[in-house]
Design a protein around this motif. Structure first.
Motif, PDB file in Angstrom:
ATOM      1  N   THR B   3      44.746  36.950  31.837  1.00 56.57           N
ATOM      2  CA  THR B   3      44.579  36.833  33.287  1.00 56.57           C
ATOM      3  C   THR B   3      43.623  37.899  33.836  1.00 56.57           C
ATOM      4  OG1 THR B   3      46.568  38.136  33.519  1.00 56.57           O
ATOM      5  CG2 THR B   3      46.789  35.766  33.818  1.00 56.57           C
ATOM      6  N   ASP B   4      43.449  39.002  33.106  1.00 56.94           N
ATOM      7  CA  ASP B   4      42.590  40.065  33.610  1.00 56.94           C
ATOM      8  C   ASP B   4      41.100  39.768  33.496  1.00 56.94           C
ATOM      9  OD1 ASP B   4      44.666  41.578  34.365  1.00 56.94           O
ATOM     10  OD2 ASP B   4      44.801  42.691  32.482  1.00 56.94           O
ATOM     11  N   ILE B   5      40.760  38.761  32.733  1.00 58.75           N
ATOM     12  CA  ILE B   5      39.327  38.549  32.517  1.00 58.75           C
ATOM     13  C   ILE B   5      38.749  37.449  33.394  1.00 58.75           C
ATOM     14  CG2 ILE B   5      39.247  39.484  30.166  1.00 58.75           C
ATOM     15  CD1 ILE B   5      39.362  36.566  29.175  1.00 58.75           C
ATOM     16  N   ARG B   6      39.528  36.978  34.352  1.00 58.28           N
ATOM     17  CA  ARG B   6      38.954  35.978  35.265  1.00 58.28           C
ATOM     18  C   ARG B   6      37.847  36.622  36.095  1.00 58.28           C
ATOM     19  NH1 ARG B   6      42.731  31.543  37.675  1.00 58.28           N
ATOM     20  NH2 ARG B   6      41.003  31.621  39.154  1.00 58.28           N
ATOM     21  N   ILE B   7      36.728  35.928  36.185  1.00 59.88           N
ATOM     22  CA  ILE B   7      35.606  36.535  36.893  1.00 59.88           C
ATOM     23  C   ILE B   7      35.778  36.512  38.410  1.00 59.88           C
ATOM     24  CG2 ILE B   7      33.875  36.210  35.094  1.00 59.88           C
ATOM     25  CD1 ILE B   7      33.008  33.671  36.577  1.00 59.88           C
ATOM     26  N   ASP B   8      36.729  35.687  38.922  1.00 57.41           N
ATOM     27  CA  ASP B   8      36.884  35.675  40.378  1.00 57.41           C
ATOM     28  C   ASP B   8      37.788  36.789  40.864  1.00 57.41           C
ATOM     29  OD1 ASP B   8      39.192  34.604  39.387  1.00 57.41           O
ATOM     30  OD2 ASP B   8      39.201  32.828  40.680  1.00 57.41           O
ATOM     31  N   TYR B   9      38.121  37.720  39.999  1.00 58.41           N
ATOM     32  CA  TYR B   9      38.863  38.889  40.452  1.00 58.41           C
ATOM     33  C   TYR B   9      37.920  39.950  41.019  1.00 58.41           C
ATOM     34  CZ  TYR B   9      43.033  37.160  38.128  1.00 58.41           C
ATOM     35  OH  TYR B   9      44.110  36.423  37.750  1.00 58.41           O
ATOM     36  N   TYR B  10      36.651  39.659  41.044  1.00 60.57           N
ATOM     37  CA  TYR B  10      35.686  40.675  41.456  1.00 60.57           C
ATOM     38  C   TYR B  10      34.834  40.167  42.614  1.00 60.57           C
ATOM     39  CZ  TYR B  10      37.509  42.549  37.238  1.00 60.57           C
ATOM     40  OH  TYR B  10      38.402  42.995  36.312  1.00 60.57           O
ATOM     41  N   PRO B  11      34.493  41.082  43.533  1.00 58.84           N
ATOM     42  CA  PRO B  11      33.727  40.666  44.718  1.00 58.84           C
ATOM     43  C   PRO B  11      32.276  40.311  44.395  1.00 58.84           C
ATOM     44  CG  PRO B  11      34.173  43.038  44.760  1.00 58.84           C
ATOM     45  CD  PRO B  11      34.900  42.500  43.574  1.00 58.84           C
ATOM     46  N   THR B  12      31.729  39.477  45.259  1.00 58.63           N
ATOM     47  CA  THR B  12      30.314  39.110  45.131  1.00 58.63           C
ATOM     48  C   THR B  12      29.541  39.457  46.400  1.00 58.63           C
ATOM     49  OG1 THR B  12      30.887  36.927  45.962  1.00 58.63           O
ATOM     50  CG2 THR B  12      30.768  37.180  43.563  1.00 58.63           C
ATOM     51  N   HIS B  13      30.284  39.673  47.501  1.00 57.60           N
ATOM     52  CA  HIS B  13      29.652  39.901  48.797  1.00 57.60           C
ATOM     53  C   HIS B  13      30.201  41.176  49.414  1.00 57.60           C
ATOM     54  CE1 HIS B  13      28.880  35.660  48.162  1.00 57.60           C
ATOM     55  NE2 HIS B  13      28.217  35.536  49.316  1.00 57.60           N
ATOM     56  N   GLU B  14      29.465  41.682  50.393  1.00 55.30           N
ATOM     57  CA  GLU B  14      29.950  42.834  51.135  1.00 55.30           C
ATOM     58  C   GLU B  14      29.501  42.726  52.588  1.00 55.30           C
ATOM     59  OE1 GLU B  14      29.501  46.546  49.055  1.00 55.30           O
ATOM     60  OE2 GLU B  14      29.753  47.680  50.928  1.00 55.30           O
ATOM     61  N   HIS B  15      30.403  43.109  53.526  1.00 50.94           N
ATOM     62  CA  HIS B  15      30.079  43.074  54.948  1.00 50.94           C
ATOM     63  C   HIS B  15      30.765  44.264  55.592  1.00 50.94           C
ATOM     64  CE1 HIS B  15      29.175  41.145  58.849  1.00 50.94           C
ATOM     65  NE2 HIS B  15      30.342  41.632  59.234  1.00 50.94           N
ATOM     66  N   GLU B  16      30.004  45.122  56.227  1.00 49.05           N
ATOM     67  CA  GLU B  16      30.537  46.337  56.855  1.00 49.05           C
ATOM     68  C   GLU B  16      31.469  47.092  55.912  1.00 49.05           C
ATOM     69  OE1 GLU B  16      32.415  44.958  60.413  1.00 49.05           O
ATOM     70  OE2 GLU B  16      30.534  44.342  61.355  1.00 49.05           O
ATOM     71  N   ILE B  18      33.326  45.950  53.573  1.00 44.62           N
ATOM     72  CA  ILE B  18      34.449  45.167  53.042  1.00 44.62           C
ATOM     73  C   ILE B  18      33.903  44.219  51.972  1.00 44.62           C
ATOM     74  CG2 ILE B  18      36.315  43.581  53.597  1.00 44.62           C
ATOM     75  CD1 ILE B  18      36.743  46.012  55.203  1.00 44.62           C
ATOM     76  N   LYS B  19      34.563  44.226  50.823  1.00 46.67           N
ATOM     77  CA  LYS B  19      34.089  43.401  49.705  1.00 46.67           C
ATOM     78  C   LYS B  19      34.833  42.070  49.682  1.00 46.67           C
ATOM     79  CE  LYS B  19      32.641  47.097  46.621  1.00 46.67           C
ATOM     80  NZ  LYS B  19      32.951  48.361  47.312  1.00 46.67           N
ATOM     81  N   PHE B  20      34.103  41.013  49.425  1.00 42.32           N
ATOM     82  CA  PHE B  20      34.740  39.694  49.399  1.00 42.32           C
ATOM     83  C   PHE B  20      33.961  38.732  48.511  1.00 42.32           C
ATOM     84  CE2 PHE B  20      31.861  37.443  52.371  1.00 42.32           C
ATOM     85  CZ  PHE B  20      31.189  38.508  52.968  1.00 42.32           C
ATOM     86  N   ARG B  21      34.529  37.549  48.349  1.00 40.32           N
ATOM     87  CA  ARG B  21      33.852  36.511  47.590  1.00 40.32           C
ATOM     88  C   ARG B  21      34.337  35.150  48.075  1.00 40.32           C
ATOM     89  NH1 ARG B  21      33.714  36.132  42.336  1.00 40.32           N
ATOM     90  NH2 ARG B  21      33.804  33.855  42.428  1.00 40.32           N
ATOM     91  N   ARG B  22      33.759  34.111  47.554  1.00 44.60           N
ATOM     92  CA  ARG B  22      34.212  32.753  47.850  1.00 44.60           C
ATOM     93  C   ARG B  22      35.695  32.629  47.503  1.00 44.60           C
ATOM     94  NH1 ARG B  22      31.397  27.883  47.362  1.00 44.60           N
ATOM     95  NH2 ARG B  22      29.535  28.989  46.683  1.00 44.60           N
ATOM     96  N   MET B  79      37.990  32.369  51.728  1.00 46.61           N
ATOM     97  CA  MET B  79      37.369  33.560  51.135  1.00 46.61           C
ATOM     98  C   MET B  79      38.443  34.493  50.593  1.00 46.61           C
ATOM     99  SD  MET B  79      35.759  36.432  53.752  1.00 46.61           S
ATOM    100  CE  MET B  79      35.038  35.376  54.992  1.00 46.61           C
ATOM    101  N   ILE B  80      38.070  35.218  49.539  1.00 48.29           N
ATOM    102  CA  ILE B  80      38.963  36.266  49.022  1.00 48.29           C
ATOM    103  C   ILE B  80      38.398  37.599  49.474  1.00 48.29           C
ATOM    104  CG2 ILE B  80      39.819  37.436  46.946  1.00 48.29           C
ATOM    105  CD1 ILE B  80      39.694  34.722  45.503  1.00 48.29           C
ATOM    106  N   VAL B  81      39.249  38.420  50.100  1.00 45.70           N
ATOM    107  CA  VAL B  81      38.822  39.759  50.509  1.00 45.70           C
ATOM    108  C   VAL B  81      39.570  40.770  49.642  1.00 45.70           C
ATOM    109  CG1 VAL B  81      38.590  41.380  52.432  1.00 45.70           C
ATOM    110  CG2 VAL B  81      38.475  38.918  52.858  1.00 45.70           C
ATOM    111  N   PHE B  82      38.833  41.777  49.174  1.00 44.18           N
ATOM    112  CA  PHE B  82      39.399  42.714  48.203  1.00 44.18           C
ATOM    113  C   PHE B  82      39.873  44.007  48.852  1.00 44.18           C
ATOM    114  CE2 PHE B  82      36.854  39.742  45.945  1.00 44.18           C
ATOM    115  CZ  PHE B  82      37.561  39.505  44.783  1.00 44.18           C
ATOM    116  N   ASP B  83      40.765  44.678  48.125  1.00 48.19           N
ATOM    117  CA  ASP B  83      41.220  46.033  48.469  1.00 48.19           C
ATOM    118  C   ASP B  83      41.838  46.146  49.863  1.00 48.19           C
ATOM    119  OD1 ASP B  83      40.149  46.817  46.002  1.00 48.19           O
ATOM    120  OD2 ASP B  83      38.146  47.001  46.920  1.00 48.19           O
TER     121      ASP B  83
END
Lengths: 112, 706
Positions: B3-16, B18-22, B79-83
């Motif tokens: 489960t740790d190697i899924r690539i959607d666990y990591y952000p692709t975008h950033e805004h102000e 804040i890191k996020f992805r689709r 969208m997924i927002v991180f942290d």
């Protein structure tokens, strides 16, 4: 939040100082993991914890589940009245033995 | 781990910063995923959407992230927002789109909108704590932990005919100082009254609305009393997935979900089911003058039934009507009930103004309403009780004709009216009573007695005591010049309007309450009592106390002492019902002997055995239930004979002859003083005269043949 781990023969005591919330819960959890890896008899000294959020209560329950799977025992020490109240209202208290002092905890855990 | 190697666990975008992805389009709402939170929301007509993030309780958001166009799938933004600190987070949305009411659109991107799929709401965390009236975002979506430790709990699945339902308001039940509990007015306080509920003998609590609502809605000073008028009952939902924080002692810590689940788990442990009174007919957003909280600003045209001019249809009597048979809204209702059944272990639902759920998008009644059908056939809801309040405020009255799909039961309003009229001595009621005590086969011939929720009082209308203490409603305290509330109370004050010192009148009132409880508990179908009726609580003749956070709605526990004869009676008659399976048939009577006992399953009598007088002036009803036919002959019960005399003089009732070796024993005689009015099960004294019984004026007796 600070966590100190102390060993008393086969018993491990975690002393927690400060609040346990979603910010500090991960560190509490890491320390708890260290303790539960080496011991099945755990005491959590919480007399210097003033506030425990939902995330904090969940770490307690994770420790309980982990230790129960190993047929061990968890005792909570010196939990403030307010936290006991919240634990009682939200049902978490049903899983735990709560004692006042470290000595009481050691007695209970030795018998376990 | 894999489960740790899924690539959607990591952000692709950033805004102000804040890191996020689709994100993932499903599930809707905000969901914890590894390292982040997945947000997903739909709107059929928005042209853009922005996610707004707050630190808990802060005035201004710490971030606003517009959804990049490529994050939209169909009409769904995700969208997924991180942290993010999920425990401290509050989130909402801004939706941009047209403001064209005549086309059904009321977008306003200046408003921060609450997520219809939020699992908890912040902003009204403590009951009636003064809110920040200038808050840019008053009802704030929050996340909850969905990992409650249920241990071995699950829904009880008690057969519905074996239930005795106790309708209660979470706050009203224990808020009175006399309740003697630690956290009055909360879920936790109900838990400390479980022993009481068991002593009373009920096995199901029906909670009046517990979905997040705003007690401050339409609040104002009461011109009659100077006190505050609030939304106490809560029939005005802000969010369908969130329990009311103000009903939780731990609401201020955001732990209402754990507190409610702990209550449900504990009730289940004691054999008590939990039903929710759910309000899917309208929302708290009101009509075109109301506040935009959520649905109106997200997708007005989808969520509401609109007139051709773009105004709100008002079949609920409260300003708007949820568009339940729109496929999108239907799915939301289904998702919601599934969530409560699966995540909260709820045993059943009572649907407020459920006739609305059978109307099409223009308000016309449907013969085959898709929502009702979906609920009836849903696999997750398969064992849940579904109960309809089978009417609405738009004039649709479907008692007996509610589309049932073999699943739905109904609040039987005709039972309530008939019992009240018969009890106060109206003429011409015996014929209808014969139907009502059988589980209303005239209404539910094909559905069985289990379709009939029998009640004489409920939150809406007089308390049981007030039915026998007031001829007229007394709603002055509601501030509408006594114009609100129904006028068809079918009540009788027994001689004096309101409280009196006259011992004869008070004795009669107590007797009438006992008559009512007796007939309710010996009727086929599912009995429901209103919390407090077991200690003869009064609302001073107010039949519409929706707006009072005071003694009018708080159960006064100090009545237990002076009204102990009522409590003892209520307790014993409830246990009597639960001890006798012959009172709890899942199927209608056949009026014949199909087990070879020599007696029909049910027979009707009067002052003469085997002859029931249906004439206009008759007020005598007696019936006998043959114990050999209990549960279709699968259980042997005692034979039960009930005689009600609502005539003002005592009358002799000739008793049916029992088989050789059996004798009539007295279980109940409401004409007798406390101590002799109802006997403990197994300790019923044999009656001397086995041929006839003198039933007192306006009194009811139960005999058992054993």
């Amino acid at each position: 939040m600070e966590v100190t781990i102390k060993d008393f023969d086969e018993i491990t005591i975690l002393e927690v100082k400060g609040n346990i919330d979603s910010k500090t819960a991960p560190e509490f959890e890491r320390n708890a993991k260290l303790a539960t890896d080496k011991s099945e008899k755990i005491g959590l000294e919480l007399s210097q914890v003033e506030f425990m959020s939902s995330a904090g209560l969940r770490v307690l329950l994770m420790i309980y589940r982990n230790i129960k799977a190993q047929n061990g025992r968890v005792v909570l020490i010196g939990v403030s009245e307010e936290i006991q109240d919240v634990m009682s209202t939200t049902g978490f208290i049903n899983f735990f033995t709560i004692v006042e002092t470290l000595d009481e905890a050691l007695t209970v855990l030795k018998q376990a | 781990m894999a489960t740790d190697i899924r690539i959607d666990y990591y952000p692709t975008h950033e805004h102000e910063g804040i890191k996020f992805r689709r994100g993932h389009a499903l599930p809707f709402g905000a969901t914890m995923v590894p390292n982040g939170i997945n947000f997903s929301i739909y709107s059929s007509a928005a042209i853009s959407c922005t996610l707004v993030l707050f630190e808990r309780g802060e005035d201004a958001p710490f971030a606003e992230i517009p959804f990049p166009e490529e994050f939209r799938t169909g009409n769904v933004y995700s969208m997924i927002v991180f942290d993010l600190d999920y425990e401290r987070l509050e989130y909402g949305y801004r939706m941009d789109g047209p403001f064209k009411p005549e086309e059904g659109h009321r977008f306003d991107k200046s408003v921060i909108l609450c997520d219809p799929y939020a699992k908890a709401i912040g902003g009204r965390d403590t009951w009636l704590a003064t809110p920040n009236w200038d808050d840019v975002y008053p009802y704030r979506s929050r996340l909850v932990f969905e990992d409650f430790d249920w241990e071995n709990d699950h829904a009880l699945e008690t057969p519905i005919e074996d239930l005795v339902i106790y309708e209660m308001h979470v706050r009203g039940f224990t808020q009175h100082p006399s309740s003697g509990v630690k956290n009055p007015g909360t879920f936790a306080a109900i838990r400390s009254k479980i022993a009481y509920l068991k002593e009373l003998g009920i096995n199901c609590v029906e909670l009046m609305p517990i979905y997040e609502f705003d007690e401050w809605e339409n609040s104002r000073e009461n011109p009659a009393t100077g006190g505050l008028i609030v939304n106490f009952w809560g029939y005005s939902t802000v969010n369908f997935f969130s329990p009311k924080a103000g009903f939780a002692a731990t609401g201020k810590f955001g732990m209402q979900v754990d507190e409610l689940k702990t209550l449900i788990k504990e009730l289940h442990k004691h054999g008590i089911e939990v039903m929710l009174d759910v309000v899917f007919n309208h929302t708290a957003e009101g009509d075109h003058r109301g506040h935009t909280i959520s649905f109106r600003g997200i997708d007005n045209k989808t969520y509401y039934m609109l007139t051709p001019e773009g105004y709100y249809f008002n079949f609920s009597g409260t300003g708007n009507t949820l568009n339940c048979n729109n496929p999108v809204v239907r799915n939301m209702v289904l998702d919601c009930l599934r969530y409560w059944a699966a995540d909260y272990h709820i045993d059943g639902f009572r649907f407020d103004l459920a006739a609305i759920l059978g109307r099409d998008q223009n308000g016309a009644p449907l013969s085959n309403p898709p929502l009702l059908e979906s609920l009836a056939y849903d696999p997750i809801l398969a064992k849940c009780k579904l109960i309809a309040e089978a009417w609405d405020a738009g004039g649709l009255y479907q008692v007996g004709s509610f589309p049932a799909y073999g699943r739905w039961a109904e609040w039987n309003g005709k039972y309530r009216d008939a019992l009240r009229k018969y009890l106060k001595g109206d003429e011409g009621m015996v014929g209808e009573m014969v139907q009502r005590i059988q589980g209303s086969p005239d209404l539910y011939y094909y559905r069985g007695p289990t379709a009939s929720i029998n009640f004489i009082s409920c939150h809406d209308g007089f308390t049981l005591y007030d039915i026998f203490a007031y001829n007229e409603k007394h709603n002055e305290a509601n501030g509408e010049n006594n114009n609100d509330g129904g006028n068809d109370n079918h009540s009788w004050n027994c001689g004096v309007e309101g409280e009196t010192d006259d011992p004869e009148i008070n004795r009669l009132r107590h007797k009438q309450i006992k008559n009512a409880l007796t007939l309710l508990m010996v009727s086929q179908g599912v009995p429901m009592i209103l919390s407090g009726d077991e200690m003869a609580t009064t609302k001073g003749g107010n039949n519409n106390t929706y707006c009072h956070d005071n003694e009018l709605n708080w159960v006064d526990w100090s009545l237990l002492e002076p009204k102990q004869d009522i409590f003892h009676f209520a307790q014993r008659i409830t246990k009597f019902r639960r001890a006798h399976p012959v009172l709890r048939s899942a199927t209608h009577f056949e009026h014949r002997d199909y087990v070879g006992s020599g007696y029909p399953d049910i027979s009707f009598h009067g002052t003469q055995a085997w002859q029931c007088d249906h004439s206009e002036s008759s007020r005598c009803l007696a019936f006998m239930l043959d114990g050999a036919h209990a549960k279709r002959g699968t259980i042997l019960d005692d034979t039960i004979y009930v005689a009600a005399n609502m005539y003002w003089d005592a009358l002799y009732y000739e008793l049916p002859v029992l088989p050789e070796g059996k004798k009539w024993h007295l279980a109940v005689n409401t004409d007798m003083p406390s101590g002799q009015d109802i006997f403990e099960i197994g300790k019923e004294p044999m009656i001397e005269d086995q041929q006839r019984f003198l039933v007192g004026p306006r009194a009811t007796i139960i005999l058992i043949g054993k």
